[in-house]
Every structure is written in structure tokens, then in C-alpha cells.
Design a protein around this motif. Sequence first.
Motif, PDB file in Angstrom:
ATOM      1  N   ILE A  45       0.863  -1.183   0.000  1.00 23.83           N
ATOM      2  CA  ILE A  45       0.000   0.000   0.000  1.00 23.83           C
ATOM      3  C   ILE A  45       0.897   1.229   0.000  1.00 23.83           C
ATOM      4  O   ILE A  45       1.576   1.509   0.989  1.00 23.83           O
ATOM      5  CB  ILE A  45      -0.928   0.007   1.226  1.00 23.83           C
ATOM      6  N   GLU A  49       0.905   4.852  -5.507  1.00 24.34           N
ATOM      7  CA  GLU A  49      -0.193   4.149  -6.186  1.00 24.34           C
ATOM      8  C   GLU A  49      -1.532   4.783  -5.846  1.00 24.34           C
ATOM      9  O   GLU A  49      -2.408   4.919  -6.708  1.00 24.34           O
ATOM     10  CB  GLU A  49      -0.180   2.659  -5.827  1.00 24.34           C
ATOM     11  N   LEU A  50      -1.713   5.154  -4.590  1.00 21.32           N
ATOM     12  CA  LEU A  50      -2.956   5.819  -4.187  1.00 21.32           C
ATOM     13  C   LEU A  50      -3.138   7.117  -4.963  1.00 21.32           C
ATOM     14  O   LEU A  50      -4.233   7.419  -5.460  1.00 21.32           O
ATOM     15  CB  LEU A  50      -2.933   6.098  -2.692  1.00 21.32           C
ATOM     16  N   SER A 334      -8.569   3.511  -1.387  1.00 23.20           N
ATOM     17  CA  SER A 334      -7.993   2.781  -0.261  1.00 23.20           C
ATOM     18  C   SER A 334      -8.370   1.309  -0.318  1.00 23.20           C
ATOM     19  O   SER A 334      -7.527   0.429  -0.099  1.00 23.20           O
ATOM     20  CB  SER A 334      -8.474   3.395   1.057  1.00 23.20           C
ATOM     21  N   GLU A 337      -6.248  -0.652  -2.811  1.00 25.33           N
ATOM     22  CA  GLU A 337      -4.915  -0.957  -2.308  1.00 25.33           C
ATOM     23  C   GLU A 337      -4.958  -2.032  -1.218  1.00 25.33           C
ATOM     24  O   GLU A 337      -4.084  -2.899  -1.159  1.00 25.33           O
ATOM     25  CB  GLU A 337      -4.264   0.316  -1.751  1.00 25.33           C
ATOM     26  N   GLU A 340      -5.363  -5.308  -2.929  1.00 22.92           N
ATOM     27  CA  GLU A 340      -4.098  -5.743  -3.522  1.00 22.92           C
ATOM     28  C   GLU A 340      -3.203  -6.394  -2.469  1.00 22.92           C
ATOM     29  O   GLU A 340      -2.551  -7.410  -2.733  1.00 22.92           O
ATOM     30  CB  GLU A 340      -3.378  -4.554  -4.157  1.00 22.92           C
ATOM     31  N   GLU A 495      -2.005   6.759   2.902  1.00 19.88           N
ATOM     32  CA  GLU A 495      -1.267   5.490   2.960  1.00 19.88           C
ATOM     33  C   GLU A 495      -1.292   4.908   4.371  1.00 19.88           C
ATOM     34  O   GLU A 495      -1.612   3.728   4.568  1.00 19.88           O
ATOM     35  CB  GLU A 495       0.181   5.705   2.519  1.00 19.88           C
ATOM     36  N   SER A 498      -4.786   3.743   5.371  1.00 20.68           N
ATOM     37  CA  SER A 498      -5.155   2.528   4.631  1.00 20.68           C
ATOM     38  C   SER A 498      -4.465   1.306   5.229  1.00 20.68           C
ATOM     39  O   SER A 498      -5.062   0.226   5.335  1.00 20.68           O
ATOM     40  CB  SER A 498      -4.787   2.674   3.152  1.00 20.68           C
TER      41      SER A 498
END
Length: 522
Positions: A45, A49-50, A334, A337, A340, A495, A498
Motif C-alpha cells: 500500500i 499508487e494511491l 484505499s 490498495e 491488492e 497510505e 489505509s
Amino acid sequence: MKRISLLLGIALLTLGCGSGKENATKSESTQASTPVNPSDYASTITSDELKDMLFTYASDDFEGRETGQPGQKKAVNYLKQHYIDMGIPAAQSNGDYFQTVPLQIMEAPKVSLTVNDKEFKAIDDYVSVLASKDGNINTNEIVFASYGIDDDKYSNYSNLNVKGKVVLIKSGEPRTEDGNYVISGTSEASKWSNFRQEYAAKRDAAKDRGAAAVLFYYPSIYDMAARRFGGSSGRMSLKGKANDMYYFLINENLAKALLSDIDTNDSVKTILASMNLIYTNASNDFTSENVAAYIKGSEKPDEYIVISAHLDHEGVKDGEVYNGADDDGSGTISIIEIAEAFKEAAKNGHGPKRSVVFLHVTGEEKGLLGSAYYTDTEPIFPLANTVANLNIDMIGRVDPKHEEAGDDNYLYLIGSDKLSTELHNISEDINKKYINMNFDYTYNDDNDPNRFYYRSDHYNFAKNNIPVIFYFNGTHADYHKPSDTPDKIRYDLLETRSKLIFYTAWELANRDNRIVVDKATE
């Protein structure tokens, strides 16, 4: 040293001469005995990427993601594609990531209403607040059910048959001689006279008793209701929701034409009055979509942790796009991620013991519609097997209170202790172990005037006795404005927050015992 290395090499070569099956068994045994560190997966996370996803999801191309509009359709396809790319399957057994949510836009119905041959007019005297079926009612009596309360501690419906009848009720609830409320026994009002709950509670009480129509005298909110419901407001509701009963808010003129002393009369009685109602629905039907994916549990696949966020926002108004980066682009991205991270764990043989559901709901801004459809009409997975709901709604910013205090390492938590003491304790322990964030419970107070506990999608799970946590950064100057844009998001905070939610979900999904529900909803 060279000799030791040579002997070690021969030993390893000898071990390697066994069958592939033996090697696989030893490898699996080693993996099973090795403690799993969720931080290995939380590290996937990242703020980069967010940020990349949110700048797309909250861009003008998505046109504010208004429910049912083209921008919202782009949004659900964007989410679907991410789950396909990650190899996370659809939650529905038919393989469809989209759960179709039937909705209707309520326009002002055509209504004719007369009492004792006197005609009363829409907006001037009454407003219809449900999209109901076409029909008419002719009756010579109306049942006055006083406050319209139906509670274990006090009920106006005891020994009162209102099935198929028109019921007149009024706002408020009774008090004892010392000024305390009868139901609570204290100076604190119950839901039966709480502004945000009374309307629905009294509606549902009459509906459950089989009333054909309800005339609700609620003078303090009548003018507001007339503005909201009286014209072509475009207000949305779930299709067919409560459409088997007519529900009207009425003003003083109509209320006192039926019962002149209604303000002071607390009795339950039958009023002899002729009433004729002709109702023609003017709502328009359409559909929207929830997006749902999941990772099946390895040991307890029939128990579910639901992580939710709403995918919609306000759309376009007066030519300006309401991007909704924080509300709730932050929660939506969020979840992707977090999904993922769980997927990476599963790839390494560390999939969650319980199933984890990633649920993006529509129509939150229109009245929690997508989550209500999931919980009340068409649960993809049984609510009885749903262990907890972690709901994420606005976690990308800092509100003025904490900004002024110089504290950005915080998060508001709402609802964590309302249904499960154990959930609250787990949440606290996980935070101390991995993140050490400052949890602010200001809005968790039952007397919070903002009533945030009732204003996001977790509430539809909570009302079904499913423990919830609502993660929230508080409102700010850009809340519900075109200025809620992705460049204002604190991606470092997004981040960290999340990761916190991932760790909490990880614990709930992998602990041996299901959390205990030790507090029941009202």
C-alpha cells in the motif's frame, strides 16, 4: 572453510535428490510453520499508487460520479477493471462484479385529498414523502395514534388495530411528571423524537402494523419538507421501498381540521371524518451498480469481513464538477490498495482464513441507497455470517480542529464499541502494535449533534447487528464543494490510514474465533 562448504553442498545436493512431491511437502510444512508478518503485505500500500489512482478516479473525466449518470458508469468500470487486473474474482456467484441496484427518481406525485368535503392542497397543506403505488382511499374514520410510538417500553399501538386504515400521528414522545422521557427514563430523548430518526421510526411502526396511510403532524420541519419534497426535486430512493403505504407530512391547517386539540391531546382514539385520497405516482425508474469482489477464506470461507466505501459523489452542478476526491474517492481507492495487499498474501499462500469482501456502494449521497440494497434487499453473502463491516468514508485530509492543533496523525473512529466490545479492543490493539495513530472518538458520542453514526454506509450493517467501524477524517472547507480535488489529498496520511485498516481487517479475517456481539441494536 572450503571443506565445510563442500560438505554442505554435498548434503544439500543429497536432499535435492528426493521426489518433487517430498520437496513440495517440506516446503509447505516450512511455510505453514513460519509466522506470517502482515507488514510484508501492508508495504504494498503506497502513497504513489494511491495518488496515481485517485488523480484518475477524481478527475473531471468521471464527471463527479453522480448516481446513475455516465460518470458513475465510468467509475464502476474503472473499479471492475482493477479487480480483473489483480485477479480478484467477483463476489457474486454469476461472476458479475456489478450488483444491479434498482432505483427511482421521485417527482412530486399527483394527489387529490379532501377531508369532510374540504379540499386540501399539496405543499400548502401536505407533502408526500414516499413514492407510493397508484391508488385511492375512501374512509369515514381516521385513527389517531397520538405519538405513533411502538416500543417495548411504551406503545401507542397496544390493543389498536390500524390495519388498512388511515392513521394520524404527531411528533414528539411523552414525558413523566418530573420531565423525564417515558422511554429512556431520563432527560435524554429516544429515537422516537430525534430529528434524524423519528421520521423513519414512526413510518416503519405504522407500516409494520399494516396502516394504509399515515398523516404525520410535524410542524417544526414542515416548511423544510415542503421545500424538499414538494416539487420536482429529483430525490432518489430504492425502487419499491415502502411503496405499499402512503406517507404524508401535514401542516397545522390539516392537522387541526382533523383534531382541533392535537397539540395537547395524547389519547388514542378514532376520529369520525370522511376522507378521500387519490394518488398517482410520478417517479421514474432506473438502475445503478454496487461493485463487489472478494477473496475466499482458506479455513472459514462462509464467514465474511466486508470492507466498504461509497463510489458516488455529487456530479456536475452549474457547470462545475464535484470531484469528490476525499468524499469518497479516498475510501474507494484505499479499498483497492487493501485488496491488492490481501491478494499478494494469497499469492504467497497466506490468504485470509475468513473471506474478505471489497464492496463499493452506489447512492450514498442520495441516502445510503446502495448499502441499504445490499443489507436490506439482496445481500450477496448472508448477513448472519458477516462478522464485521469496516467502512471508509473520507480519510485523505486533515480537518480544521486537528490542523489547528498541529496533529495530523489522527483518525476519527465511529461505532467501534457500539455493538462489540471485542471489536473496539482489537482495533485499539492493532493500532498500538502497527501504527500508533491518535484515535479521536468525538463523533462516536451518542449525543453528537452531527449524527455521523447514521450518515454513512456502515449504519445499514449496524442496524442489522453487524459490528462496524467507520473511519473518517472529519469535514473541511472543501466538503461537498467543487474544490474537493485530488491535489489537496495528503497521500502520506492516506497510505498510513489505509495500512491501519488493512491490519485491522487482517486480524479480523485471521483470528481463530469470530468476534462476539455483546451489544444489541435498538
